[in-house]
Write an enzyme that holds these catalytic residues in place. Sequence first.
Site, PDB file in Angstrom:
ATOM      1  N   ASP A 214     -15.139   0.842   8.905  1.00  0.00           N
ATOM      2  CA  ASP A 214     -14.777   1.803   7.872  1.00  0.00           C
ATOM      3  C   ASP A 214     -13.512   1.273   7.199  1.00  0.00           C
ATOM      4  OD1 ASP A 214     -13.712   3.919   6.391  1.00  0.00           O
ATOM      5  OD2 ASP A 214     -14.510   5.437   7.746  1.00  0.00           O
TER       6      ASP A 214
ATOM      7  N   LYS B 254     -12.026   8.752  -1.777  1.00  0.00           N
ATOM      8  CA  LYS B 254     -10.610   8.490  -1.581  1.00  0.00           C
ATOM      9  C   LYS B 254     -10.113   7.457  -2.594  1.00  0.00           C
ATOM     10  CE  LYS B 254     -11.091  11.263   1.974  1.00  0.00           C
ATOM     11  NZ  LYS B 254     -12.533  11.380   2.197  1.00  0.00           N
TER      12      LYS B 254
ATOM     13  N   ARG C   9     -34.301   9.232  -6.473  1.00  0.00           N
ATOM     14  CA  ARG C   9     -33.851   9.117  -5.092  1.00  0.00           C
ATOM     15  C   ARG C   9     -33.950   7.669  -4.630  1.00  0.00           C
ATOM     16  NH1 ARG C   9     -37.607  11.539  -2.522  1.00  0.00           N
ATOM     17  NH2 ARG C   9     -38.526   9.698  -1.579  1.00  0.00           N
TER      18      ARG C   9
ATOM     19  N   TYR D 267     -11.823   9.199  11.696  1.00  0.00           N
ATOM     20  CA  TYR D 267     -11.877  10.423  10.915  1.00  0.00           C
ATOM     21  C   TYR D 267     -12.549  11.540  11.712  1.00  0.00           C
ATOM     22  CZ  TYR D 267     -13.781  13.604   7.375  1.00  0.00           C
ATOM     23  OH  TYR D 267     -14.154  14.714   6.660  1.00  0.00           O
TER      24      TYR D 267
END
Length: 385
Positions: free
Chosen positions: A170, A195, A46, A98
Amino acid sequence: MKAKTAFIHGGISRDEATGAVSVPIYQTSTYKQDKVGVDKGFEYSRSGNPTRLAVEELIKDIEGGVKGFAFASGSAGTHTIFSLFSQGDHIIVGDDVYGGTYRLINSVLKRLGLTFTVVDTSNPDEIGPAIIPETKAIFLESPTNPLLKITDIGAVAEFAREHSLLTIVDNTFATPYHQRPLELGADIVLHSASKYLGGHSDLVAGLVTTNDLEIAEQIGYLQNAIGGILGPQDSWILQRGIKTLGIRMDAHEENAHAVVDYLVNHDAVDKVYYPGLQSHPGHEVAKRQAGGFGGMVAFELKDGLSATAFVEKLGLITLAESLGAVESLVEIPAVMTHGSIPKADREKAGIKDELVRLSVGLEDAEDLIDDLEQALAHVSVRVEG
């Protein structure tokens, strides 16, 4: 190093121990320590994993940051960035983002005490009046999702610095192949790496980078504390996808121009949104701050034509909620990606029921146009009949 070269050779691009030209998948949760507190740079996956580190170093290099961070999704990365702020802090956010970002803000972050003001960041006159004493940052997309608005990132970043605010961009639609917001003055850049960066509809991931060491230290702490990290297999798939980003973006844009030329001349189409059009209000800004206009296209059908009937009639182009893949993908924002936004807010932002968002893939352009033609003919005949 030029972009296409950096995508292949940036970051950690090979395994120095064996000479492998592909970074191995380190499928492990923990690491042996020789002595208490003495490790080889990794203690628990992690906190850090060699495969994830490779893709984190890559996004750092190709965006021009000082450190990169890989997350289990773009939303996980966005949430971590917003976790930099405290209860009572205020953030200015773009009005065309978004739908998942809208959902995160309104269903989670507001409940935790952050406050937000929505403005059209492509109109600089709207930003100043939104600033209050508690304002800490400006969060924007450029191009936006789904209306492809263009914000002058450099101008916003300069304005933000004058007011001691962070600029968060973004960069999912543009990608670092076309646009590098940190070089334009932004402080933090994020991607839905599911994407264009991944590019093959085979993973979900988010990437973040910053050019500020202090911010990087804070993001790293939050990434470890919150734990929404990207696993080693997806990290490997993502790095492999990024290697071909440059050639894919060139092909996406070439096809997009062909599709746009077709759509703007079709009687069934009322309006086309694409920054590459000279009629687009953000065309000159996009041309100045980006190296290309990308593969995303949005368009509105004329009144009386059903967007649902149109997308369901398409055969080659896939009806699906994503973008940036080798296959062309189409969706209706009002009921799919942005369906979580109330209708009144959607319409205020300009997202109409007739709006269609098209992610132009790498198929032959003639085949894409043939598919659009038969679907548009279908909905036009239905209305006339």
